[in-house]
Motif scaffolding. Structure first.
Motif: not given
Length: 649
Positions: A190-199, A217-219, A224-230, A451-454
């Motif tokens: 559900k993180m996609a929904f939460v971060l999407g709402n915060l955006i 943070s979402l990317i 986002g790949e797990v939850n395409p609707y979010g 995550r540093q390199n990315l």
């Protein structure tokens, strides 16, 4: 014997009770699993039926805690199924009735769950005020031993509702609590929904750096790949973010990403989100053909009209804008629909989508010349965009209002909105030119080392883009500066040439004027000499008293200006000297005769009575009579000078 029988019945009853309890628990579990399976297959009517039968049950004695999770989760999923099936109004009626009846076990034993679900059902049925009142009541209850999973749901739904009624700070607070809870849970889908709402919510209050951080943070999380609707919802919110920055390329880039996520999710509501926003941009660009196609796509996914939905309202607004923009010239049948749309927007709490509808209605009505109605459409959202610091919308809408107020003659309001538009534009330009995207780039020092390199790669790409934009801006400014200097030089040369040409024309005009005056003076001198000779001869003829000779002399030396050829030449020369005189004379006196024109022309050349008498071959009394007649026709009082009047023509 009787006691033995009672003991046997008690044991039998206990055994039967145990079997019944197990069967009831098994039935609850079976209903829950069947409902989840139908929901996974998007067979929402079957899921609604199974979940409805589940939440109407009561757990067997002693099994409260085992059954609670199924019942509470079933209640929540039942609410979502009504939404995804497009039956928002039915869902609101169902949950409101269940909440008020208070006859189900889950309602009596867990009022927080039923209140949260009822509030969200009311929100989806376009009743945000009732939903907010219920949420406020819910948060007066203590959290007690409510699990993190349930608290996450409480905060998430509360955030959506608070955001809808304009309580954005409350919405942000709820979402931040949801995010903190979610990080401690094993299921982070559900993180996609939460971060999407915060955006969406951060950019509503002007905290754009935090909005961009939430998107990144979402990317990075991969949820986002797990939850395409979010992810679709988040990308739609990112579109709003970059639109406020005025970054058109990013707007359409994220709109396309949102459409890809909607396609992967295959949920109608996701397509409605994307097409609704895409329709706005098509109408904003006046691409009415594309807007019509998008609205047709929206219409295929809209729930039945009996099910109240936000999308119905925006679909109707955009149809109205399309009708205004494509109406034939002179056709004003769209006015009633336009007024109704503005009334609907003004009667409800605004959000970012409502602002877009107000702006489109204002643009379309202003293009049609419906200034008063366009002003009303823009004013409907003016307070909202000012309160939430939406600079991009402010500079467009305030400037449009200033222009409209100028057109209707309300200069005070026009001046005020010109100042507001300039201030908003200055702040917008300052923010963008200062490297807004670079300033808001997220620093990922707190993330894991893997995550540093990315993150470094993202930061490098962002800096390169900023440098590229800066170089392009500098080059553009240098080019514009060079073009401006060239323009100044060319303008200076044109002005010099124009000045020289004017001087040449003036000298040529002066030379021609002098020549004409000399020619006229020569004519006058010639006539004067002829007059003198004529007078001398007349005197001689008087002394000789020879009538025949006198008549012959008079006929011989009488002036010949009144011949047609001489008069034509005189008029031609006079017209070159004073080209507008006869036109103005005829305008002042439409009935002026040819003879009176000649008198007026000679007076304009400053000839006196004697000179005119000689020139025309008449006596002084005839000249005075002609002057008197001309004065009368021109309506000049005796106190005014005929010469002065004619000199001014």
């Amino acid at each position: 014997m009787r006691y033995v029988l009672l003991l046997f019945l008690w044991i039998s009853a206990g055994s039967l009770y145990g079997m019944t309890g197990a069967e009831e628990l098994g039935e609850m579990r079976s209903l829950f699993e069947r409902a989840k399976e139908a929901q996974g297959k998007k067979d929402y009517p079957a899921a609604i039926d199974a979940y409805g039968r589940l939440v109407a049950l009561a757990p067997p004695a002693g099994q409260d805690s085992a059954a609670y999770e199924w019942l509470a989760d079933g209640l929540l999923q039942l609410m979502y199924c009504y939404v995804f099936d497009g039956r928002r109004e039915d869902g609101a009626i169902y949950f409101t009735r269940m909440y008020e009846a208070n006859d189900c076990w889950i309602v009596r034993h867990s009022p927080r769950d039923i209140e949260i679900c009822t509030a969200y059902a009311l929100y989806e049925a376009a009743q945000p005020d009732r939903a907010a009142a219920l949420i406020d009541h819910t948060w007066t209850r203590p959290n007690g031993d409510r699990s993190p999973e349930r608290l996450y749901v409480d905060y998430g739904i509360s955030s959506v509702i608070y955001n809808q009624i304009g309580e954005v700070r409350k919405a942000i607070d709820c979402n931040e609590h949801s995010l903190a809870l979610l990080k401690g849970l094993p299921d982070k889908s559900k993180m996609a929904f939460v971060l999407g709402n915060l955006i969406y919510q951060y950019q509503q209050v002007g905290e754009f750096e935090r909005a961009l951080a939430a998107y990144d943070s979402l990317i990075v999380s991969g949820q986002g790949e797990v939850n395409p609707y979010g992810l679709c919802a988040a990308e739609v919110n990112a579109v709003h973010l970059f639109d406020e920055w005025g970054m058109e390329d990013e707007v359409f880039n994220h709109l396309e990403k949102a459409r890809e996520a909607a396609t992967r999710s295959a949920i109608p509501d996701a397509f409605l989100r994307v097409d609704n926003l895409a329709t706005y941009y098509a109408l904003l660009r006046k691409d009415y053909a594309a807007a019509g196609r998008l609205l047709d796509s929206v219409a295929t996914r809209l729930p039945d009209r009996s099910q109240v939905s936000f999308y119905h309202r925006f679909y109707d607004h955009y149809r109205t804008v399309l009708a205004i923009g494509t109406a034939p010239e002179g056709d004003r049948r769209y006015l009633a629909a336009a007024r109704q749309a503005i009334d609907t927007l003004a009667a409800r709490p605004l959000d970012n989508l409502s602002v877009l509808a107000c702006r489109l209605l204002g643009n379309a009505l202003a293009d049609r010349g419906e200034d008063a109605l366009a002003i009303r459409a823009y004013q409907t959202c003016a307070d909202y965009i000012g309160r939430h610091g939406l600079l991009n919308q402010q500079r467009e809408i305030y400037y449009a209002l200033a222009t409209l107020y100028t057109r209707v003659g309300r200069q005070a309001e026009a001046g005020r909105f010109y100042q507001l538009a300039k201030r908003a534009n200055d702040r917008f330009t300052e923010r963008r030119n200062a490297g807004l995207v670079s300033q808001f780039s997220v620093k990922y020092q707190t993330l894991e080392k893997e995550r540093q390199n990315l993150l470094l790669e993202k930061e490098l790409l962002l800096k390169q883009r900023t440098i590229r934009y800066s170089v392009l801006i500098i080059l553009a400014l240098v080019l514009l500066g060079g073009l401006f200097v060239v323009w100044l030089l060319m303008r200076h040369r044109v002005l010099l040439l124009q000045h020289e040409l004017d001087q040449l024309r003036q000298r040529e005009d002066s030379r021609r004027l002098e020549e004409k005056e000399q020619q006229l003076q020569a004519v006058s001198d010639s006539r004067s000499r002829l007059d003198q000779a004529y007078q001398e001869l007349r005197m001689e003829l008087v002394h000789k008293d020879v009538d025949a000779a006198r008549q012959e002399a008079i006929n011989r030396f009488s002036p010949r200006l009144l011949t047609q050829e001489e008069e034509r030449k005189f008029r031609q020369q006079f017209g070159q000297l004073h080209p507008a005189f006869l036109v103005r004379l005829r305008e002042a006196c439409p009935g002026v005769t040819n003879s009176e024109e000649l008198h007026a022309m000679l007076i304009r050349l400053r000839l006196n009575v004697d000179e005119i008498a000689f020139t025309l071959g008449i006596n002084r009394s005839s000249v005075h009579t002609a002057r008197s007649r001309l004065r009368k026709k021109l309506g000049i009082p005796k106190t005014s000078s005929l010469e002065d009047f004619l000199m001014k023509l």
